[in-house]
Design a protein around this motif. Structure first.
Motif, PDB file in Angstrom:
ATOM      1  N   SER A 171       0.805  -1.231   0.000  1.00 49.80           N
ATOM      2  CA  SER A 171       0.000   0.000   0.000  1.00 49.80           C
ATOM      3  C   SER A 171       0.835   1.276   0.000  1.00 49.80           C
ATOM      4  O   SER A 171       0.333   2.349  -0.328  1.00 49.80           O
ATOM      5  CB  SER A 171      -0.940   0.004   1.216  1.00 49.80           C
ATOM      6  OG  SER A 171      -0.185  -0.033   2.422  1.00 49.80           O
ATOM      7  N   GLU A 172       2.140   1.174   0.383  1.00 53.13           N
ATOM      8  CA  GLU A 172       2.974   2.376   0.421  1.00 53.13           C
ATOM      9  C   GLU A 172       3.344   2.882  -0.963  1.00 53.13           C
ATOM     10  O   GLU A 172       3.788   4.008  -1.123  1.00 53.13           O
ATOM     11  CB  GLU A 172       4.255   2.086   1.216  1.00 53.13           C
ATOM     12  CG  GLU A 172       4.007   1.863   2.699  1.00 53.13           C
ATOM     13  CD  GLU A 172       5.295   1.665   3.471  1.00 53.13           C
ATOM     14  OE1 GLU A 172       6.364   1.663   2.824  1.00 53.13           O
ATOM     15  OE2 GLU A 172       5.235   1.513   4.696  1.00 53.13           O
ATOM     16  N   LYS A 173       3.157   2.044  -1.983  1.00 54.00           N
ATOM     17  CA  LYS A 173       3.541   2.448  -3.338  1.00 54.00           C
ATOM     18  C   LYS A 173       2.562   2.023  -4.422  1.00 54.00           C
ATOM     19  O   LYS A 173       2.688   2.442  -5.568  1.00 54.00           O
ATOM     20  CB  LYS A 173       4.930   1.880  -3.669  1.00 54.00           C
ATOM     21  CG  LYS A 173       5.057   0.394  -3.410  1.00 54.00           C
ATOM     22  CD  LYS A 173       6.507  -0.046  -3.438  1.00 54.00           C
ATOM     23  CE  LYS A 173       6.654  -1.486  -2.942  1.00 54.00           C
ATOM     24  NZ  LYS A 173       8.061  -1.896  -2.835  1.00 54.00           N
ATOM     25  N   ALA A 174       1.590   1.203  -4.080  1.00 53.67           N
ATOM     26  CA  ALA A 174       0.684   0.668  -5.107  1.00 53.67           C
ATOM     27  C   ALA A 174      -0.770   0.986  -4.784  1.00 53.67           C
ATOM     28  O   ALA A 174      -1.131   1.252  -3.636  1.00 53.67           O
ATOM     29  CB  ALA A 174       0.864  -0.838  -5.247  1.00 53.67           C
ATOM     30  N   ARG A 216      -1.192  -1.017  -9.848  1.00 53.32           N
ATOM     31  CA  ARG A 216      -0.246  -0.112 -10.508  1.00 53.32           C
ATOM     32  C   ARG A 216       0.494   0.693  -9.454  1.00 53.32           C
ATOM     33  O   ARG A 216       0.058   0.792  -8.298  1.00 53.32           O
ATOM     34  CB  ARG A 216      -0.963   0.844 -11.459  1.00 53.32           C
ATOM     35  CG  ARG A 216      -1.899   1.830 -10.777  1.00 53.32           C
ATOM     36  CD  ARG A 216      -2.389   2.901 -11.734  1.00 53.32           C
ATOM     37  NE  ARG A 216      -3.373   3.774 -11.100  1.00 53.32           N
ATOM     38  CZ  ARG A 216      -3.090   4.825 -10.340  1.00 53.32           C
ATOM     39  NH1 ARG A 216      -1.818   5.129 -10.099  1.00 53.32           N
ATOM     40  NH2 ARG A 216      -4.037   5.574  -9.814  1.00 53.32           N
ATOM     41  N   HIS A 217       1.601   1.280  -9.879  1.00 54.45           N
ATOM     42  CA  HIS A 217       2.368   2.148  -8.980  1.00 54.45           C
ATOM     43  C   HIS A 217       1.651   3.481  -8.847  1.00 54.45           C
ATOM     44  O   HIS A 217       1.070   3.992  -9.799  1.00 54.45           O
ATOM     45  CB  HIS A 217       3.773   2.366  -9.541  1.00 54.45           C
ATOM     46  CG  HIS A 217       4.750   2.875  -8.534  1.00 54.45           C
ATOM     47  ND1 HIS A 217       4.729   4.172  -8.070  1.00 54.45           N
ATOM     48  CD2 HIS A 217       5.787   2.255  -7.897  1.00 54.45           C
ATOM     49  CE1 HIS A 217       5.708   4.338  -7.193  1.00 54.45           C
ATOM     50  NE2 HIS A 217       6.365   3.194  -7.067  1.00 54.45           N
ATOM     51  N   LEU A 260       1.410   9.539  -4.151  1.00 51.89           N
ATOM     52  CA  LEU A 260       2.346   9.173  -3.081  1.00 51.89           C
ATOM     53  C   LEU A 260       2.397  10.251  -1.999  1.00 51.89           C
ATOM     54  O   LEU A 260       2.407   9.948  -0.800  1.00 51.89           O
ATOM     55  CB  LEU A 260       3.747   8.951  -3.657  1.00 51.89           C
ATOM     56  CG  LEU A 260       3.977   7.618  -4.394  1.00 51.89           C
ATOM     57  CD1 LEU A 260       5.320   7.633  -5.094  1.00 51.89           C
ATOM     58  CD2 LEU A 260       3.880   6.449  -3.435  1.00 51.89           C
ATOM     59  N   LYS A 261       2.425  11.513  -2.421  1.00 48.06           N
ATOM     60  CA  LYS A 261       2.438  12.619  -1.450  1.00 48.06           C
ATOM     61  C   LYS A 261       1.156  12.635  -0.622  1.00 48.06           C
ATOM     62  O   LYS A 261       1.193  12.818   0.599  1.00 48.06           O
ATOM     63  CB  LYS A 261       2.604  13.945  -2.189  1.00 48.06           C
ATOM     64  CG  LYS A 261       4.003  14.146  -2.777  1.00 48.06           C
ATOM     65  CD  LYS A 261       4.100  15.475  -3.520  1.00 48.06           C
ATOM     66  CE  LYS A 261       5.491  15.664  -4.110  1.00 48.06           C
ATOM     67  NZ  LYS A 261       5.598  16.937  -4.880  1.00 48.06           N
ATOM     68  N   GLU A 262       0.017  12.432  -1.297  1.00 52.92           N
ATOM     69  CA  GLU A 262      -1.257  12.406  -0.574  1.00 52.92           C
ATOM     70  C   GLU A 262      -1.311  11.242   0.402  1.00 52.92           C
ATOM     71  O   GLU A 262      -1.805  11.370   1.528  1.00 52.92           O
ATOM     72  CB  GLU A 262      -2.411  12.300  -1.582  1.00 52.92           C
ATOM     73  CG  GLU A 262      -2.650  13.556  -2.404  1.00 52.92           C
ATOM     74  CD  GLU A 262      -3.107  14.728  -1.553  1.00 52.92           C
ATOM     75  OE1 GLU A 262      -3.824  14.486  -0.553  1.00 52.92           O
ATOM     76  OE2 GLU A 262      -2.729  15.870  -1.855  1.00 52.92           O
ATOM     77  N   HIS A 263      -0.787  10.087  -0.050  1.00 50.70           N
ATOM     78  CA  HIS A 263      -0.774   8.904   0.818  1.00 50.70           C
ATOM     79  C   HIS A 263       0.099   9.143   2.047  1.00 50.70           C
ATOM     80  O   HIS A 263      -0.272   8.771   3.178  1.00 50.70           O
ATOM     81  CB  HIS A 263      -0.253   7.699   0.024  1.00 50.70           C
ATOM     82  CG  HIS A 263      -0.141   6.444   0.844  1.00 50.70           C
ATOM     83  ND1 HIS A 263      -1.243   5.724   1.244  1.00 50.70           N
ATOM     84  CD2 HIS A 263       0.959   5.792   1.355  1.00 50.70           C
ATOM     85  CE1 HIS A 263      -0.851   4.679   1.954  1.00 50.70           C
ATOM     86  NE2 HIS A 263       0.481   4.693   2.029  1.00 50.70           N
TER      87      HIS A 263
END
Length: 281
Positions: free
Chosen positions: A223-226, A245-246, A252-255
């Motif tokens: 979940s940190e990248k996909a 997908r990546h 990524l910033k929002e996550h």
């Protein structure tokens, strides 16, 4: 001597008549083409390959040129594929093959009859196949059109973009824990390379495992990248699929922001619990 003189006079008269004829021909040509050609420069093709080109201060000038051809200048533009939806009453074809809202063929009919059926049942006509004879149209409700548009959008979204590699994994819902961990590590490696990963899970006989929960379990691990490109769905009976997908840089910033906010909330709750316990002691 007289014979020579006669031949000389004959030749002189002949030359005079030829010159007169040439002047007359030139004058008539100027009059004729001068009335046809506008003042702006244009090309007129005359057999064999003669054109008259007007000039502002000169009379028409004749010259040899290449034959005019539009083959290299005009290229037929390919027709763009029309979006799926109601065509209204704009039907350019006289005879249509019509399918009703239940998917049953009504055969070939005149477009006026198809429009009558459309109005009579409160339906809409949708073009399905144009490159056949006659073209195929279907009578559909607004809800059917909306659902089909969503399906097509999902299919287009799921199809890999040009230059993107799509990997595939398939396994049973009865997969062992260590095997699932191995599969998940493989997915993570592909995600790191910015590949799309299509995962297919088959429902094992006698297995009560929720396949959608397996998909979420895999996503939780990466979940940190996909994230999901195509959310889990039933492909056919006993088979479910999804595509990972990546994340984009923005995602990524929002996550990361969400994770920080989530961690802060957890820490705040833990601190409140500690204070509450201290007060009760």
């Amino acid at each position: 001597m007289s014979v020579v003189f006669k031949h000389g006079m004959t030749a002189l008269c002949t030359m005079k008549y030829l010159c007169q004829a040439a002047r007359n021909e030139s004058r008539y040509a100027k009059r004729f083409f001068g009335t046809l050609l506008p003042q702006t420069a244009q090309k007129w093709l005359f057999s064999p390959f003669w054109i008259a080109v007007p000039e502002p201060r000169k009379s028409a000038v004749f010259g040899l040129t290449q034959p005019y051809c539009t083959g290299e200048k005009s290229h037929a533009q390919p027709k763009s594929k029309a979006a799926f939806g109601s065509v209204g009453r704009r039907i350019p074809y006289r005879i249509l093959h019509v399918i009703n809202q239940d998917g049953e063929s009504l055969g070939n009919m005149h477009r006026a009859e198809a429009l009558r059926l459309m109005d009579e049942h409160g339906l809409k006509l949708v073009l399905l196949r144009e490159n056949v004879e006659p073209p195929v149209y279907r009578l559909m409700t607004g809800q059917q059109i909306h659902e089909e548009q969503l399906k097509r959008a999902e299919k287009k979204k799921a199809s890999p973009k040009q230059g993107v590699v799509q990997k595939e994994l398939s396994f049973s819902s009865a997969i062992a824990k260590n095997d699932l961990e191995t599969k998940t590590k493989q997915i993570a490696q592909w995600i790191d390379k910015r590949h799309h990963v299509k995962v297919t899970i088959r429902q094992a006989k006698g297995s009560s495992t929720d396949m959608f929960m397996l998909f979420d379990q895999i996503l939780e691990t990466v979940s940190e990248k996909a994230t999901y490109l195509s959310k889990p769905k039933v492909a056919r009976e006993g088979v479910s699929t999804c595509i990972f997908r990546h994340m984009s840089d923005k995602e990524l910033k929002e996550h990361q922001k969400m994770e920080i906010k989530k961690n802060n909330t957890v820490k705040k709750d833990e601190n409140q619990d500690l204070k509450s316990n201290e007060l009760h002691q």
